[in-house]
Design an enzyme around this catalytic site. Structure first.
Site, PDB file in Angstrom:
ATOM      1  N   ASP A 163       0.854  -1.192   0.000  1.00  9.43           N
ATOM      2  CA  ASP A 163       0.000   0.000   0.000  1.00  9.43           C
ATOM      3  C   ASP A 163       0.888   1.238   0.000  1.00  9.43           C
ATOM      4  O   ASP A 163       1.803   1.348   0.831  1.00  9.43           O
ATOM      5  CB  ASP A 163      -0.898   0.024   1.237  1.00  9.43           C
ATOM      6  N   ASP A 210     -15.817  -3.603  -0.147  1.00  7.60           N
ATOM      7  CA  ASP A 210     -15.302  -3.418   1.212  1.00  7.60           C
ATOM      8  C   ASP A 210     -16.487  -3.220   2.136  1.00  7.60           C
ATOM      9  O   ASP A 210     -17.266  -2.278   1.971  1.00  7.60           O
ATOM     10  CB  ASP A 210     -14.379  -2.196   1.265  1.00  7.60           C
TER      11      ASP A 210
END
Length: 246
Positions: free
Chosen positions: A10, A135
């Site tokens: 990330d 998500d």
């Protein structure tokens, strides 16, 4: 399909970070060289890397574009697959990534708000290259960098995205993400049972036992971030633990 352990890289402000529940300013890990991190995961046996441009996810602008291009180039030389998400808001964003050699683009907010984008990309590039990120937070799908909730649940949207041509789904349980408190497998199971396309699990993996549990759900892989970065286990150990069960 062979179950994979997929390490996360990330990126935020040019660094490799791990955020607690995706919240800016709550960095558990911050490393200066994402390319070196990616190379380390490849050396340890990663077959796929999961790259997320957090600036893109949060602000809508893919600030780590050049870093991603460099990591893709490294991975292609090693025969390692790449999936990329974060700030992919348009057909042009996705096409650009696929054309430089990304294997799967991960669409989140853009797919939820404009499902026809999935139709168009699947038609032009093939469903296998189109992944939709669902998500889940408190039972609903979260969008716009986890700042807003959609009206639908992950199973509801999963069915829609499958119909639109998505080739796979990345499911993250935000309620567990980054807390290092283990997983809740049931939301993943609920999604897998509602669709016929592959699901990659993510969120909350803390132990090797968590990985074994997620493998048994029927997921084709699991994205692991914080647990690897803080040394709960190594990527090699994770790969070995799933190999032992085959």
């Amino acid at each position: 399909m062979v179950f994979e352990v997929i390490p996360a890289v990330d990126m935020k402000d040019g660094k490799c970070v791990q955020l607690i529940q995706g919240q800016p300013g709550k960095e558990r890990v911050s490393l200066d060289d994402p390319i070196a991190v990616a190379k380390a995961w490849i050396r340890q046996g990663a077959r796929t890397l999961h790259l997320i441009d957090l600036d893109g996810a949060i602000e809508g602008e893919r600030k780590n574009k050049k870093l991603i291009e460099k990591i893709v180039a490294v991975a292609r030389k090693e025969g390692v697959s790449i999936q990329v998400g974060g700030g992919i808001r348009s057909y042009e964003d996705a096409a650009e990534l696929l054309e430089i050699g990304v294997d799967r683009v991960i669409l989140g907010t853009a797919a939820v708000e404009n499902p026809e984008l999935v139709v168009r990309l699947a038609r032009d590039f093939g469903s296998e290259h189109i992944n939709v990120a669902l998500d889940s937070k408190e039972g609903k799908v979260s969008i716009k960098g986890w700042t807003e909730l959609a009206d639908q649940t992950a199973p509801e949207l999963g069915k829609i995205m499958e119909e639109k041509g998505a080739g796979s789904i990345l499911f993250t349980n935000i309620d567990s993400e980054g807390l290092m408190e283990g997983i809740n497998a049931q939301p993943t199971i609920d999604l897998i049972q509602s669709v016929n396309i592959p699901v990659i699990a993510s969120g909350g993996v803390t132990t090797l036992h968590d990985i074994r549990i997620l493998k048994k759900t029927g997921a084709i892989g699991v994205v692991v971030g914080s647990a690897l970065y803080v040394g709960k286990f190594t990527l090699t150990e994770a790969i070995n633990t799933i190999s032992e069960e085959d």
